[in-house]
Enzyme design. Structure first.
Site, PDB file in Angstrom:
ATOM      1  N   ARG A 142       0.799  -1.222   0.000  1.00 31.21           N
ATOM      2  CA  ARG A 142       0.000   0.000   0.000  1.00 31.21           C
ATOM      3  C   ARG A 142       0.837   1.281   0.000  1.00 31.21           C
ATOM      4  NH1 ARG A 142      -2.768  -3.864   2.896  1.00 31.21           N
ATOM      5  NH2 ARG A 142      -4.956  -4.093   2.268  1.00 31.21           N
ATOM      6  N   HIS A 172      -0.960  -2.653  -4.487  1.00 30.20           N
ATOM      7  CA  HIS A 172      -0.400  -3.529  -5.530  1.00 30.20           C
ATOM      8  C   HIS A 172      -0.411  -2.866  -6.909  1.00 30.20           C
ATOM      9  CE1 HIS A 172       0.173  -6.505  -2.616  1.00 30.20           C
ATOM     10  NE2 HIS A 172      -0.925  -7.201  -2.740  1.00 30.20           N
ATOM     11  N   HIS A 244       3.253 -13.181  -5.162  1.00 30.42           N
ATOM     12  CA  HIS A 244       2.110 -13.312  -4.263  1.00 30.42           C
ATOM     13  C   HIS A 244       1.561 -14.740  -4.223  1.00 30.42           C
ATOM     14  CE1 HIS A 244      -0.881 -11.713  -1.616  1.00 30.42           C
ATOM     15  NE2 HIS A 244      -0.636 -10.455  -1.949  1.00 30.42           N
ATOM     16  N   ASP A 316      -1.719  -9.670   8.546  1.00 33.47           N
ATOM     17  CA  ASP A 316      -1.498  -8.963   7.279  1.00 33.47           C
ATOM     18  C   ASP A 316      -0.554  -7.815   7.594  1.00 33.47           C
ATOM     19  OD1 ASP A 316      -1.547  -7.999   4.733  1.00 33.47           O
ATOM     20  OD2 ASP A 316      -3.664  -7.423   4.715  1.00 33.47           O
ATOM     21  N   GLU A 385       5.645 -12.404   1.381  1.00 34.80           N
ATOM     22  CA  GLU A 385       5.954 -11.474   0.291  1.00 34.80           C
ATOM     23  C   GLU A 385       7.182 -10.616   0.619  1.00 34.80           C
ATOM     24  OE1 GLU A 385       2.195  -9.290  -0.461  1.00 34.80           O
ATOM     25  OE2 GLU A 385       1.351 -10.797   0.912  1.00 34.80           O
TER      26      GLU A 385
END
Length: 420
Positions: A142, A172, A244, A316, A385
């Site tokens: 982000r 993304h 991803h 996350d 990631e």
């Protein structure tokens, strides 16, 4: 990584991808997305008629279901493999890993990533939007309110990550109009290497500079998926690429992956607000459910009341790696006690985003049929990631994502598989 309103935004082969410019108007972009899905779905329907006669990959994929034309460009499925039972299938639509097969402790071939088994669902950004297996760009993760300043100029990016209260971010690289939904030029140089190339035009989704970027997937003889990203630009810009893949090493994709044992080599993480945006604070993992320095099943803490975990409905978050760019050291690992499959991750990047599929299997997603007829529940998988920290363009104190003319961007991540 996902939001409540948009569930999916979501290597021993060399991949070079050529990306064309995205449409300048949102309406044109949406129309193109619908057209892509229609074209790909037609190709998938045709391929179904001959599926019974098809020669399948080790993972059970019919390559014909990926043969189509999108925006005038040829899309195919490429298969990379070694002599030790590892197979990786990749489509040049978004540079996506569709399947990744490795032997389990009994020698059984096991597909350990989530995905679809046809190009139609990948290309249908209206009904089945996803970042499964993609090579994310131009900027993974982000950027706050889709805005940053570079060389004194303010750039406004596409704000595709919607939140209550107008807290809308760029996620993304623009989501359905980002690199994950573009067709790359592909060159498979041998059985173990795929090179993908993309050329992104100046102004694409608001980003400055025409960028030529390559993603190289390589399957090595020691069962490693090795990925390198390289890029150049004709104008100062920002870049932060990642892969991803959604991993479930148990081979059972219809149950939550709570027994997957996670290790993250990090003493600290970046705190996030309610819109999953870094606050700028770097916090210690000590004494919190964010501490994976001693490996343990994610199910032990994924439903914690700790405010960071509770807000994200799981994990996350970006961890600040102790490896500090040394890609000879393990930065994270994942293990399935069921199959014995053990995955070690290496990267030259300063951070890793751990995402636990918090918005899969909810809000209608549980009804979508995915690869080989499976329906995925919440928390079925874990993404690891590699990355610069989220919103780094707005935090000069963190590693810089800026790329200037004459420089070459280089990023590396490797995922090594074994059994124990």
């Amino acid at each position: 990584m996902k939001t409540l309103k948009k569930t999916f935004l979501g290597i021993s082969a060399v991949a070079a991808l050529t990306l064309t410019a995205c449409g300048s108007a949102d309406k044109k972009q949406a129309a193109n997305g619908e057209q892509n899905g229609e074209q790909a779905t037609e190709a998938t329907t045709e391929s179904n008629e001959t599926a019974d006669k098809a020669e399948l990959t080790l993972s059970g994929l019919d390559a014909a279901k990926f043969d189509t034309i999108i925006n005038g460009k040829t899309v195919k499925l490429f298969t990379l493999k070694n002599q030790n039972g590892m197979e990786v299938c990749i489509t040049n639509y978004g540079g996506r890993v569709v399947s990744l097969v490795v032997p389990d402790k009994n020698g059984k071939p096991t597909d350990v990533v989530l995905g679809f088994d046809n190009i139609g669902q990948y290309a249908d950004t209206q009904n089945t939007p996803t970042d499964y297996g993609s090579s994310v760009g131009r900027y993974a993760n982000r950027i706050n309110m889709g805005k940053f300043t570079l060389d004194g100029k303010v750039y406004q990016l596409k704000q595709n990550d919607k939140h209550d209260g107008g807290r809308d971010h760029c996620l993304h690289g623009g989501g359905d109009t980002g690199w994950m939904n573009q067709v790359y030029e592909a060159e498979q140089t041998d059985d173990q290497t795929l090179k993908l190339t993309i050329v992104a035009q100046d102004g694409e989704n608001g980003f400055p500079g025409t960028v030529t970027a390559t993603t190289t997937y390589r399957v090595t003889d020691d069962n490693t998926l090795d990925i390198t990203w390289e890029a150049t630009t004709d104008k100062a810009t920002i870049i932060n690429q990642t892969n991803h893949n959604y991993y479930n090493l148990s081979g059972d994709l219809e149950k939550p992956g709570y027994d997957q044992v996670l290790y993250v080599n990090a003493d600290n993480f970046t705190e996030s607000d309610e819109s999953y945006m870094p606050t700028g604070k770097i916090l210690s993992v000590e004494g919190t459910p964010m501490d994976f320095r001693n490996p343990h099943p994610v199910g032990d803490s994924i439903k914690s009341d700790y405010y960071q975990v509770k807000n994200a409905h799981g994990y996350d978050h970006n961890w600040c790696l102790n490896t500090k760019g040394d890609d000879s050291k393990v930065c994270a690992s994942l293990y399935s006690p069921k199959t014995g499959i053990f995955m070690e991750m290496y990267t030259n990047e300063p951070g890793v985003q751990v995402y636990t599929g918090n918005f899969q299997g909810v809000n209608g997603e549980e009804n979508i049929v995915r690869k080989l007829g499976k329906k995925y529940p919440q928390h079925v998988s874990i993404c690891l990631e590699s990355q610069k920290y989220p919103d780094s363009p707005n935090h000069p104190e963190w590693a810089s994502p800026v790329l200037k003319p004459g420089e070459k961007y280089y990023s590396h991540a490797a995922y090594k598989f074994s059994v124990k």
